[in-house]
Design an enzyme around this catalytic site. Structure first.
Site, PDB file in Angstrom:
ATOM      1  N   GLU A 256       0.875  -1.173   0.000  1.00  0.00           N
ATOM      2  CA  GLU A 256       0.000   0.000   0.000  1.00  0.00           C
ATOM      3  C   GLU A 256       0.908   1.218   0.000  1.00  0.00           C
ATOM      4  O   GLU A 256       1.491   1.561   1.027  1.00  0.00           O
ATOM      5  CB  GLU A 256      -0.890   0.005   1.253  1.00  0.00           C
ATOM      6  CG  GLU A 256      -1.859  -1.146   1.338  1.00  0.00           C
ATOM      7  CD  GLU A 256      -3.009  -1.021   0.365  1.00  0.00           C
ATOM      8  OE1 GLU A 256      -3.227   0.070  -0.196  1.00  0.00           O
ATOM      9  OE2 GLU A 256      -3.695  -2.033   0.135  1.00  0.00           O
ATOM     10  N   CYS A 290      -1.994   9.415   1.952  1.00  0.00           N
ATOM     11  CA  CYS A 290      -1.633   8.730   0.700  1.00  0.00           C
ATOM     12  C   CYS A 290      -2.627   9.061  -0.393  1.00  0.00           C
ATOM     13  O   CYS A 290      -2.273   9.111  -1.565  1.00  0.00           O
ATOM     14  CB  CYS A 290      -1.572   7.232   0.943  1.00  0.00           C
ATOM     15  SG  CYS A 290      -2.979   6.628   1.880  1.00  0.00           S
TER      16      CYS A 290
HETATM   17  P1  NAD Z   1       8.285   5.073   4.888  1.00  0.00           P
HETATM   18  O1  NAD Z   1       8.320   4.231   3.662  1.00  0.00           O
HETATM   19  O2  NAD Z   1       9.412   5.983   5.158  1.00  0.00           O
HETATM   20  O3  NAD Z   1       8.154   4.135   6.183  1.00  0.00           O
HETATM   21  C1  NAD Z   1       7.105   3.222   6.349  1.00  0.00           C
HETATM   22  C2  NAD Z   1       7.510   2.128   7.325  1.00  0.00           C
HETATM   23  O4  NAD Z   1       8.565   1.364   6.742  1.00  0.00           O
HETATM   24  C3  NAD Z   1       8.028   2.638   8.656  1.00  0.00           C
HETATM   25  O5  NAD Z   1       7.499   1.834   9.682  1.00  0.00           O
HETATM   26  C4  NAD Z   1       9.536   2.440   8.536  1.00  0.00           C
HETATM   27  O6  NAD Z   1      10.192   2.248   9.755  1.00  0.00           O
HETATM   28  C5  NAD Z   1       9.594   1.175   7.701  1.00  0.00           C
HETATM   29  N1  NAD Z   1      10.861   0.959   6.986  1.00  0.00           N
HETATM   30  C6  NAD Z   1      11.737   1.882   6.529  1.00  0.00           C
HETATM   31  N2  NAD Z   1      12.762   1.275   5.884  1.00  0.00           N
HETATM   32  C7  NAD Z   1      12.519  -0.056   5.935  1.00  0.00           C
HETATM   33  C8  NAD Z   1      13.207  -1.210   5.443  1.00  0.00           C
HETATM   34  N3  NAD Z   1      14.335  -1.117   4.762  1.00  0.00           N
HETATM   35  N4  NAD Z   1      12.660  -2.427   5.661  1.00  0.00           N
HETATM   36  C9  NAD Z   1      11.496  -2.550   6.319  1.00  0.00           C
HETATM   37  N5  NAD Z   1      10.812  -1.493   6.827  1.00  0.00           N
HETATM   38  C10 NAD Z   1      11.314  -0.259   6.630  1.00  0.00           C
HETATM   39  O7  NAD Z   1       6.911   5.838   4.831  1.00  0.00           O
HETATM   40  P2  NAD Z   1       6.385   6.957   5.816  1.00  0.00           P
HETATM   41  O8  NAD Z   1       7.198   8.184   5.597  1.00  0.00           O
HETATM   42  O9  NAD Z   1       6.281   6.398   7.183  1.00  0.00           O
HETATM   43  O10 NAD Z   1       4.885   7.154   5.269  1.00  0.00           O
HETATM   44  C11 NAD Z   1       4.586   7.986   4.209  1.00  0.00           C
HETATM   45  C12 NAD Z   1       4.343   7.194   2.937  1.00  0.00           C
HETATM   46  O11 NAD Z   1       3.374   6.173   3.144  1.00  0.00           O
HETATM   47  C13 NAD Z   1       3.810   8.055   1.824  1.00  0.00           C
HETATM   48  O12 NAD Z   1       4.418   7.711   0.605  1.00  0.00           O
HETATM   49  C14 NAD Z   1       2.330   7.681   1.796  1.00  0.00           C
HETATM   50  O13 NAD Z   1       1.703   7.957   0.579  1.00  0.00           O
HETATM   51  C15 NAD Z   1       2.385   6.227   2.122  1.00  0.00           C
HETATM   52  N6  NAD Z   1       1.090   5.736   2.645  1.00  0.00           N
HETATM   53  C16 NAD Z   1       0.346   4.839   1.932  1.00  0.00           C
HETATM   54  C17 NAD Z   1      -0.903   4.419   2.402  1.00  0.00           C
HETATM   55  C18 NAD Z   1      -1.793   3.467   1.626  1.00  0.00           C
HETATM   56  O14 NAD Z   1      -2.771   2.983   2.186  1.00  0.00           O
HETATM   57  N7  NAD Z   1      -1.528   3.195   0.363  1.00  0.00           N
HETATM   58  C19 NAD Z   1      -1.364   4.917   3.607  1.00  0.00           C
HETATM   59  C20 NAD Z   1      -0.578   5.833   4.291  1.00  0.00           C
HETATM   60  C21 NAD Z   1       0.661   6.231   3.828  1.00  0.00           C
END
Ligand code: NAD
Length: 539
Positions: A256, A290
Site C-alpha cells: 500500500e 496517501c
Molecule cells: P516510509 O516508507 O518511510 O516508512 C514506512 C515504514 O517502513 C516505517 O514503519 C519504517 O520504519 C519502515 N521501513 C523503513 N525502511 C525499511 C526497510 N528497509 N525495511 C522494512 N521497513 C522499513 O513511509 P512513511 O514516511 O512512514 O509514510 C509515508 C508514505 O506512506 C507516503 O508515501 C504515503 O503515501 C504512504 N502511505 C500509503 C498508504 C496506503 O494505504 N496506500 C497509507 C498511508 C501512507
C-alpha cells in the site's frame, strides 16, 4: 492467557529537551505541534524481532485452529479495549502526529473500530470453505472441489506515521481475523502510538499479536525473519526495498504505497460542494495522506469561480490542535513541502493562498506549514515527479474533461481519484477511463475508512488489497481439495494412451473449440463412439 509483553516492555517517561537521550536504541519523539519531548520508547534489536516472529510462529497453529467465532470473541475484546482507551488514544495520536484532536478521532479511531466491527460480522463467513464447479467438476472430471481458505502463518505488518493507529490495524486486523498471527512494526516517528496498540492487543493470547518498535533496521529484520506474508504501508521507495528483500524468501507482499491523486472538476459540478470536498481532500491531516488530492484539474469555464471558492474556504481553516489543520509530523516532510513550494513558485506557479511565510511560525522544533494553493503545475516542477505529502495544492486549468482525464493518467500516479459532476453518465464515462485503485464520484479519499470497499493501488501506488472480502482473503491461501466422486473408476486421461483414448480426448477438444454447430455435432458423435473403447482401455 493474556498480555502481550513479549518484547520491548520498556517505556521511559517524558524528559525535557535538555536531556534527550544519546542512546541510539531509544526513540525520542518531539511533539511536532508543541515542540515538547514526548515519552521515549526503546527500539527493538533485530534479534528481538526474530524472537517475536519465532514466538508468533509457535502459537500460530493454535490461533489458526480456533473456531472463527472464537477468534471473533477475542478480537471483540480488542475493540472494547479501544473503547476504554478512547481519550488516551486521541490524545497520544494528536500529540505524536501534531494533528487536530478531531482528526485523531475521525481518521484514526473511528475507521479502526468500524473495521473491527465489520470483520467481526463478516470474517467467519469469508473464511468458510466454498464449493466450486458444482456442475462441471462432477460431470467432466468426476470430482467435487472445495476451496479451503487457510491462513499463511505469521504475517508481518509495517505501517507509517500519518494515521499510525488506523493503518496499523488496517493490515493487522484482517490478518488476525483470517487466523494468522501478527508481528507489527509501527512507525518509529510515532512510537507512542505503537505502545498504545500493544496495550489494545493485551486481551489476545501471548504471541498472537506482537508489537516491535524501531525504524528501518527493525523493519528489515521483520522482512528477513522471514514471515509468511507481509503487509507494507508506506512510501514507494521503501516499498521497492521491501519487495526486493521479500523476494529472497519468495514472501508475498501487500503493497500500500503513495499517490499524487487527481480530482477532476467538470463544468457541471456543484462548485460549492466540489470546492469543500477538494479542500478537505487536499488538506486533511495537513495533506499527509496517501490519498490526498495533489492536483485538481478544473474545466476552464468554471475555473475562476472554483478557485475563488477554494481560496475563500482555505482562509477560514484554523492551524490549531483544536482546529482543522495540524502541523506536519516529520521534519523531512516539512523540508519536502518547502522545497516543492519554492520550486513551483520559481517555475511559474502563481500563489493563490498560503505560502512559505504564511500561517503559524515554527519555534522549538515545531513543524507548521500553511495550507497553500497555487495556480499551475508543470513537468519541470519537483512536485510533478514526486509525491508532496503535505498541504500544497496546485490547481490546473483544462480545456475540457477529456484533457483532464488524459492528464490525470499521464501526469502522476493515483492511489485514488475523484470526479466532481452532477451528471451520472459523465461520472460513469470519466471514472471508467481513470487509472486508480479507487475512483470516487463527488467525494474524495474517505473510502479507506469504508471497510466494505477494497482499498489498494495500481502501478506506483501499490498492489494487493485491504478492507472487505478482498482484504481478508489477502491473508488466506485458497487451497483446493478435490475429491473423486467415483473412487472405483480410473480416469480417462491416465495411461495407456491408446487410440480410443486419444480419439475421445481429441473429440472432446473439438467439441469445446469448434465454431460451427455442425462441427460440434460431428465431434460429439466421434466422442460417443470412442468413449466406450477408451474406458475399456483403462480396465
Ligand atoms: P516510509 O516508507 O518511510 O516508512 C514506512 C515504514 O517502513 C516505517 O514503519 C519504517 O520504519 C519502515 N521501513 C523503513 N525502511 C525499511 C526497510 N528497509 N525495511 C522494512 N521497513 C522499513 O513511509 P512513511 O514516511 O512512514 O509514510 C509515508 C508514505 O506512506 C507516503 O508515501 C504515503 O503515501 C504512504 N502511505 C500509503 C498508504 C496506503 O494505504 N496506500 C497509507 C498511508 C501512507
Amino acid at each position: 492467557m493474556t498480555g502481550n509483553n513479549l518484547v520491548n516492555e520498556e517505556l521511559v517517561m517524558a524528559q525535557t529537551a535538555d536531556n534527550l537521550p544519546q542512546d541510539p536504541s531509544m526513540l525520542a519523539p518531539v511533539g511536532p505541534a508543541s515542540g515538547k519531548p514526548l515519552a521515549q520508547v526503546r527500539s527493538n534489536t533485530a534479534e528481538e524481532v526474530r524472537e517475536a516472529v519465532a514466538h508468533a510462529r509457535k502459537v500460530a497453529p493454535d490461533w489458526a485452529a480456533l473456531d472463527p467465532r472464537g477468534r471473533v470473541h477475542l478480537l471483540k475484546q480488542v475493540r472494547h479495549r479501544i473503547y476504554g482507551m478512547l481519550d488516551e488514544i486521541i490524545q497520544v495520536v494528536s500529540e505524536q502526529c501534531g494533528k487536530p484532536r478531531a482528526e485523531a478521532l475521525t481518521h484514526d479511531v473511528l475507521p479502526t473500530v468500524l473495521m473491527l466491527q465489520y470483520f467481526e460480522r463478516m470474517a467467519p463467513r469469508w473464511v468458510r470453505p466454498e464449493r466450486v464447479g458444482r456442475l462441471l467438476g462432477p460431470s467432466l472430471f468426476a470430482t467435487a472441489s472445495r476451496v479451503e481458505f487457510r491462513p499463511f502463518g505469521v504475517v508481518g505488518c509495517i505501517s507509517p506515521w500519518n494515521y499510525p493507529f488506523f493503518l496499523s490495524f488496517l493490515g493487522a486486523a484482517p490478518a488476525l481475523f483470517a487466523g494468522n498471527t501478527v508481528v507489527l512494526k509501527p512507525s518509529e516517528v510515532t512510537p507512542g502510538v505503537g505502545e498504545l496498540i500493544r496495550r489494545t492487543f493485551e486481551p489476545l493470547p501471548v504471541g498472537v499479536a506482537t508489537v516491535v518498535q524501531g525504524g528501518g533496521v527493525a523493519g528489515a529484520a521483520l522482512v528477513d525473519a522471514p514471515v509468511d506474508k507481509l503487509c507494507f504501508i508506506g512510501s514507494p521507495g521503501t516499498g521497492r526495498k521491501i519487495a526486493e528483500a521479500a523476494a529472497k524468501h519468495l514472501t508475498p507482499v501487500v503493497m500500500e504505497l503513495g499517490g499524487q491523486d487527481a480530482a477532476i472538476v467538470c463544468d457541471d459540478a456543484d462548485l460549492d460542494v466540489a470546492s469543500s470536498g477538494v479542500l478537505w481532500g487536499a488538506f486533511m491531516n495537513a495533506g499527509q495522506t496517501c490519498a490526498a488530492v495533489e492536483r485538481v484539474y478544473v474545466v476552464d469555464s468554471v475555473a475562476d469561480r472554483f478557485e475563488e471558492l477554494l481560496v475563500d474556504k482555505a482562509a477560514s481553516l484554523r492551524q490549531d490542535p483544536e482546529g482543522e489543520v495540524g502541523s506536519l509530523t516529520s521534519e523531512r516532510q516539512l523540508e519536502t513541502v518547502r522545497r516543492h513550494l519554492a520550486d513551483a513558485l520559481d517555475k511559474g506557479g502563481k500563489l493563490l493562498s498560503g505560502g512559505l511565510e504564511a500561517g503559524r511560525s515554527n519555534h522549538n522544533g515545531t513543524l507548521w506549514a500553511a495550507p497553500t494553493i497555487i495556480d499551475g503545475r508543470s513537468e519541470e516542477m519537483a512536485l510533478f515527479s514526486e509525491e508532496t505529502f503535505g498541504p500544497l495544492l496546485p490547481v490546473i486549468r483544462v480545456r475540457d474533461e477529456d484533457e483532464a482525464v488524459r492528464r490525470t493518467n499521464e501526469e502522476g500516479f493515483n492511489l485514488t481519484s475523484s470526479v466532481w459532476t452532477r451528471s451520472r453518465d459523465k461520472a460513469r464515462r470519466i471514472s471508467s477511463q481513470v487509472k486508480a485503485g479507487s475512483i470516487l464520484i463527488n467525494g474524495h479519499g474517505h473510502t479507506a475508512g469504508a471497510p466494505w470497499t477494497p482499498w489498494g493501488g495500481v502501478g506506483e501506488s501499490g498492489y494487493g488489497r485491504l478492507n472487505g472480502i478482498y482484504g481478508l482473503r489477502e491473508f488466506l491461501v485458497p487451497v483446493n481439495v478435490s475429491t473423486s466422486i467415483a473412487p472405483g473408476l480410473k480416469s480417462l486421461w491416465w495411461y495407456p494412451y491408446g487410440e480410443p483414448t486419444t480419439k475421445t480426448l481429441r473429440a472432446f477438444a473439438e467439441v469445446m473449440s469448434a465454431p460451427k454447430l455442425s462441427d460440434k455435432g460431428r465431434a460429439l458423435k466421434s466422442l460417443m463412439s470412442n468413449i466406450g473403447g477408451a474406458l475399456k482401455e483403462k480396465l
